[in-house]
Motif scaffolding. Structure first.
Motif, PDB file in Angstrom:
ATOM      1  N   ALA A  73       0.692  -1.062  -0.001  1.00 54.47           N
ATOM      2  CA  ALA A  73      -0.106  -0.365   0.415  1.00 54.47           C
ATOM      3  C   ALA A  73       1.087   1.162   0.152  1.00 54.47           C
ATOM      4  O   ALA A  73       2.058   0.891   0.504  1.00 54.47           O
ATOM      5  CB  ALA A  73      -1.068  -0.234   1.258  1.00 54.47           C
ATOM      6  N   ALA A  74       0.819   2.349  -0.247  1.00 54.14           N
ATOM      7  CA  ALA A  74       0.982   3.772  -0.674  1.00 54.14           C
ATOM      8  C   ALA A  74       0.782   4.161   0.897  1.00 54.14           C
ATOM      9  O   ALA A  74       0.091   4.096   1.734  1.00 54.14           O
ATOM     10  CB  ALA A  74       0.188   4.584  -1.323  1.00 54.14           C
ATOM     11  N   PRO A  75       2.617   4.816   1.422  1.00 57.53           N
ATOM     12  CA  PRO A  75       2.239   5.241   2.459  1.00 57.53           C
ATOM     13  C   PRO A  75       1.795   6.293   3.348  1.00 57.53           C
ATOM     14  O   PRO A  75       0.959   7.354   2.167  1.00 57.53           O
ATOM     15  CB  PRO A  75       4.033   5.892   2.702  1.00 57.53           C
ATOM     16  N   ALA A  76       1.210   6.571   4.176  1.00 64.88           N
ATOM     17  CA  ALA A  76      -0.061   7.801   4.719  1.00 64.88           C
ATOM     18  C   ALA A  76       1.202   9.380   4.299  1.00 64.88           C
ATOM     19  O   ALA A  76       2.139   9.417   5.404  1.00 64.88           O
ATOM     20  CB  ALA A  76      -0.617   7.694   6.007  1.00 64.88           C
ATOM     21  N   VAL A  77       0.421  10.184   4.402  1.00 67.13           N
ATOM     22  CA  VAL A  77       1.622  11.670   4.137  1.00 67.13           C
ATOM     23  C   VAL A  77       0.185  12.302   5.141  1.00 67.13           C
ATOM     24  O   VAL A  77      -0.960  12.115   4.573  1.00 67.13           O
ATOM     25  CB  VAL A  77       1.482  11.828   2.814  1.00 67.13           C
ATOM     26  N   ALA A  78       0.794  13.288   5.078  1.00 72.67           N
ATOM     27  CA  ALA A  78       0.364  14.558   6.109  1.00 72.67           C
ATOM     28  C   ALA A  78      -0.520  15.780   5.055  1.00 72.67           C
ATOM     29  O   ALA A  78       0.845  15.673   4.297  1.00 72.67           O
ATOM     30  CB  ALA A  78       1.105  15.265   6.902  1.00 72.67           C
ATOM     31  N   ARG A  79      -1.626  15.811   4.393  1.00 73.69           N
ATOM     32  CA  ARG A  79      -2.253  16.960   3.998  1.00 73.69           C
ATOM     33  C   ARG A  79      -2.130  17.867   4.116  1.00 73.69           C
ATOM     34  O   ARG A  79      -1.299  18.537   5.082  1.00 73.69           O
ATOM     35  CB  ARG A  79      -3.641  16.744   4.272  1.00 73.69           C
ATOM     36  N   SER A  80      -1.366  18.799   2.981  1.00 77.16           N
ATOM     37  CA  SER A  80      -1.379  19.709   3.162  1.00 77.16           C
ATOM     38  C   SER A  80      -2.398  20.886   3.434  1.00 77.16           C
ATOM     39  O   SER A  80      -3.255  20.871   2.735  1.00 77.16           O
ATOM     40  CB  SER A  80      -0.131  19.862   1.868  1.00 77.16           C
ATOM     41  N   SER A  81      -2.678  21.942   3.469  1.00 79.47           N
ATOM     42  CA  SER A  81      -2.816  23.292   2.994  1.00 79.47           C
ATOM     43  C   SER A  81      -2.447  24.187   1.674  1.00 79.47           C
ATOM     44  O   SER A  81      -3.234  25.509   1.722  1.00 79.47           O
ATOM     45  CB  SER A  81      -2.696  24.554   4.243  1.00 79.47           C
ATOM     46  N   PHE A  82      -1.821  23.925   1.572  1.00 78.64           N
ATOM     47  CA  PHE A  82      -1.149  24.390  -0.404  1.00 78.64           C
ATOM     48  C   PHE A  82      -2.991  24.957  -0.685  1.00 78.64           C
ATOM     49  O   PHE A  82      -3.219  23.676  -0.994  1.00 78.64           O
ATOM     50  CB  PHE A  82      -0.999  23.149  -1.139  1.00 78.64           C
ATOM     51  N   VAL A  83      -2.798  26.174  -1.602  1.00 80.80           N
ATOM     52  CA  VAL A  83      -4.282  26.698  -2.296  1.00 80.80           C
ATOM     53  C   VAL A  83      -3.164  26.921  -3.734  1.00 80.80           C
ATOM     54  O   VAL A  83      -2.519  28.095  -2.937  1.00 80.80           O
ATOM     55  CB  VAL A  83      -4.454  27.553  -1.741  1.00 80.80           C
ATOM     56  N   PRO A  84      -3.471  25.988  -4.692  1.00 79.96           N
ATOM     57  CA  PRO A  84      -2.217  26.507  -6.117  1.00 79.96           C
ATOM     58  C   PRO A  84      -3.315  27.815  -6.480  1.00 79.96           C
ATOM     59  O   PRO A  84      -4.420  28.200  -6.497  1.00 79.96           O
ATOM     60  CB  PRO A  84      -1.855  25.345  -6.857  1.00 79.96           C
ATOM     61  N   THR A  85      -2.085  28.646  -7.544  1.00 87.14           N
ATOM     62  CA  THR A  85      -2.336  30.206  -7.989  1.00 87.14           C
ATOM     63  C   THR A  85      -2.532  29.682  -9.867  1.00 87.14           C
ATOM     64  O   THR A  85      -0.975  29.805  -9.598  1.00 87.14           O
ATOM     65  CB  THR A  85      -2.154  30.788  -7.390  1.00 87.14           C
ATOM     66  N   PRO A  86      -3.191  29.605 -10.548  1.00 87.15           N
ATOM     67  CA  PRO A  86      -2.894  29.747 -11.831  1.00 87.15           C
ATOM     68  C   PRO A  86      -1.728  30.608 -12.492  1.00 87.15           C
ATOM     69  O   PRO A  86      -2.173  32.072 -11.705  1.00 87.15           O
ATOM     70  CB  PRO A  86      -4.171  30.010 -12.844  1.00 87.15           C
ATOM     71  N   ASP A  87      -1.028  30.361 -12.782  1.00 83.46           N
ATOM     72  CA  ASP A  87       0.089  31.353 -13.462  1.00 83.46           C
ATOM     73  C   ASP A  87      -0.134  31.850 -14.830  1.00 83.46           C
ATOM     74  O   ASP A  87      -0.069  31.218 -15.598  1.00 83.46           O
ATOM     75  CB  ASP A  87       2.024  30.788 -13.094  1.00 83.46           C
ATOM     76  N   PRO A  88      -0.966  32.997 -15.387  1.00 80.98           N
ATOM     77  CA  PRO A  88      -1.446  33.386 -16.430  1.00 80.98           C
ATOM     78  C   PRO A  88      -0.635  33.443 -17.825  1.00 80.98           C
ATOM     79  O   PRO A  88      -0.294  33.206 -18.737  1.00 80.98           O
ATOM     80  CB  PRO A  88      -1.808  35.175 -17.036  1.00 80.98           C
ATOM     81  N   GLN A  89       1.451  33.608 -16.942  1.00 82.92           N
ATOM     82  CA  GLN A  89       2.466  33.531 -17.628  1.00 82.92           C
ATOM     83  C   GLN A  89       3.114  31.938 -18.681  1.00 82.92           C
ATOM     84  O   GLN A  89       3.257  31.672 -19.807  1.00 82.92           O
ATOM     85  CB  GLN A  89       4.031  34.228 -17.146  1.00 82.92           C
ATOM     86  N   LEU A  90       2.127  31.422 -17.754  1.00 80.84           N
ATOM     87  CA  LEU A  90       2.585  29.882 -18.557  1.00 80.84           C
ATOM     88  C   LEU A  90       1.090  28.918 -18.503  1.00 80.84           C
ATOM     89  O   LEU A  90       1.410  27.811 -19.870  1.00 80.84           O
ATOM     90  CB  LEU A  90       2.987  28.811 -17.178  1.00 80.84           C
ATOM     91  N   ILE A  91       0.542  29.737 -18.269  1.00 79.67           N
ATOM     92  CA  ILE A  91      -0.302  28.800 -19.583  1.00 79.67           C
ATOM     93  C   ILE A  91      -1.486  30.058 -20.031  1.00 79.67           C
ATOM     94  O   ILE A  91      -2.195  31.173 -19.898  1.00 79.67           O
ATOM     95  CB  ILE A  91      -1.722  28.838 -17.894  1.00 79.67           C
ATOM     96  N   ALA A  92      -1.144  29.364 -21.258  1.00 78.33           N
ATOM     97  CA  ALA A  92      -2.060  30.607 -22.287  1.00 78.33           C
ATOM     98  C   ALA A  92      -3.680  29.867 -22.827  1.00 78.33           C
ATOM     99  O   ALA A  92      -4.192  28.468 -22.724  1.00 78.33           O
ATOM    100  CB  ALA A  92      -1.105  30.063 -24.361  1.00 78.33           C
ATOM    101  N   THR A  93      -4.472  30.670 -23.689  1.00 78.27           N
ATOM    102  CA  THR A  93      -6.013  30.539 -23.198  1.00 78.27           C
ATOM    103  C   THR A  93      -6.031  30.900 -24.871  1.00 78.27           C
ATOM    104  O   THR A  93      -5.048  31.481 -25.902  1.00 78.27           O
ATOM    105  CB  THR A  93      -6.575  32.085 -22.930  1.00 78.27           C
ATOM    106  N   ARG A  94      -7.459  30.736 -25.781  1.00 77.78           N
ATOM    107  CA  ARG A  94      -7.923  30.697 -26.804  1.00 77.78           C
ATOM    108  C   ARG A  94      -7.548  32.056 -27.260  1.00 77.78           C
ATOM    109  O   ARG A  94      -7.213  32.016 -28.450  1.00 77.78           O
ATOM    110  CB  ARG A  94      -9.220  30.254 -27.356  1.00 77.78           C
ATOM    111  N   ALA A  95      -7.970  32.779 -26.229  1.00 76.62           N
ATOM    112  CA  ALA A  95      -7.404  34.512 -26.272  1.00 76.62           C
ATOM    113  C   ALA A  95      -6.075  35.252 -26.856  1.00 76.62           C
ATOM    114  O   ALA A  95      -5.503  36.021 -27.633  1.00 76.62           O
ATOM    115  CB  ALA A  95      -7.883  35.543 -25.146  1.00 76.62           C
ATOM    116  N   ASP A  96      -5.318  34.247 -25.555  1.00 79.45           N
ATOM    117  CA  ASP A  96      -3.953  34.712 -25.980  1.00 79.45           C
ATOM    118  C   ASP A  96      -3.893  33.900 -27.386  1.00 79.45           C
ATOM    119  O   ASP A  96      -2.465  34.542 -27.813  1.00 79.45           O
ATOM    120  CB  ASP A  96      -3.090  33.471 -25.097  1.00 79.45           C
TER     121      ASP A  96
END
Length: 278
Positions: free
Chosen positions: A115-138
């Motif tokens: 089985a996979a080991p148990a790990v402590a859950r993080s409290s991380f809240v990711p934020t999208p970076d528009p410099q790396l993510i291109a949209t159709r408008a871009d």
């Protein structure tokens, strides 16, 4: 954190992780990092991605190593797509185990079961970076300004409109784009990226202009992740983004395209698709 993105099951119902994994790694199958079947290139909803990262105990400062099977260039694309997803949402130190499990085993290193080991859950809240993510408008803006490079990572038969992804509305490519097949960065039948000096030589041979803002795309942002990874993380391009929805979204949107076959040619293509002749 070591995350194993291999997917699928064998005849006995075992996942690749069940059959053998790097000790201490966590299973995080590739589909969980992708969109729905009708638009697989889309990023997961931010809530779902947040829950995924937290369940893996990943925070912005967590060093993360992505493990894939290591079978071929397309398989590397899965690792590159997960790497890009992490970096584009604020994870500072992702890495890819080049060659994946295949290279690990070839080096005579051990695999664990259980089985996979148990790990402590993080409290991380990711934020999208528009410099790396291109949209159709871009992409539309890049077309209008004509200053950027649109880089199609697909094999030539897709670029030339000789075939298409099943979810795309039409074959062809984004108008004005260049084709650099993602497979050029690998030795034949290898799932390990070439060494840096060899990558630099391939880039020079392909005539890639590192001075231009670049958007990498493919059918669903998978092969494109490899081109993005090579340009950004290996060659040091400072202004390259990835268009995750790629040709599936673009072809449905009615955006300008090159290499679109005639209606008769598209009819024959659809007939081949229906009969499995492609």
């Amino acid at each position: 954190r070591v995350i194993d993105i291999r997917n699928g099951k064998d005849a006995a119902g075992r996942t690749p992780y069940d059959a053998g994994h790097i000790a201490g790694s966590l299973p995080a199958p590739y589909p969980s990092w992708r969109g729905p079947s009708d638009n697989p290139g889309a990023l997961p909803p931010l809530e779902a991605l947040t829950a995924r990262l937290q369940s893996l105990g990943i925070s912005a400062a967590t060093p993360v190593v992505i493990v894939y099977a290591g079978t071929d260039a397309t398989d590397f694309g899965a690792a590159a797509r997960v790497y890009w997803t992490l970096k584009a949402h604020g994870v500072k130190a992702p890495a890819i185990l080049n060659g994946g499990i295949a290279a690990w085993k070839a080096a005579g290193l051990p695999l664990a079961t259980g089985a996979a080991p148990a790990v402590a859950r993080s409290s991380f809240v990711p934020t999208p970076d528009p410099q790396l993510i291109a949209t159709r408008a871009d992409v539309q803006q890049a077309l209008q300004s004509k200053s950027g490079l649109l880089l199609d990572a697909r094999p030539a038969r897709f670029f030339l409109g000789q075939t298409r992804h099943a979810a795309a509305a039409a074959p062809g490519t984004i108008a004005g784009s260049r084709n650099v097949d993602n497979a050029v960065w690998f030795a034949k039948d290898s799932g390990a990226l070439l060494e840096t000096d060899a990558v630099q030589k391939v880039a020079a041979a392909q005539g890639i202009d590192m001075s231009r803002p670049t958007v990498s795309f493919c059918n669903t942002g998978h092969w494109a992740a490899t081109n993005w990874f090579v340009l950004s993380e290996v060659l040091g391009h400072k202004d390259v983004s990835l268009y995750p929805e790629s040709m599936v979204e673009w072809s449905r949107s009615g955006g300008p395209m090159d290499n679109v076959p005639s209606r008769l040619q598209q009819f024959w293509l659809q007939l081949k698709e229906a009969t499995g002749a492609l």
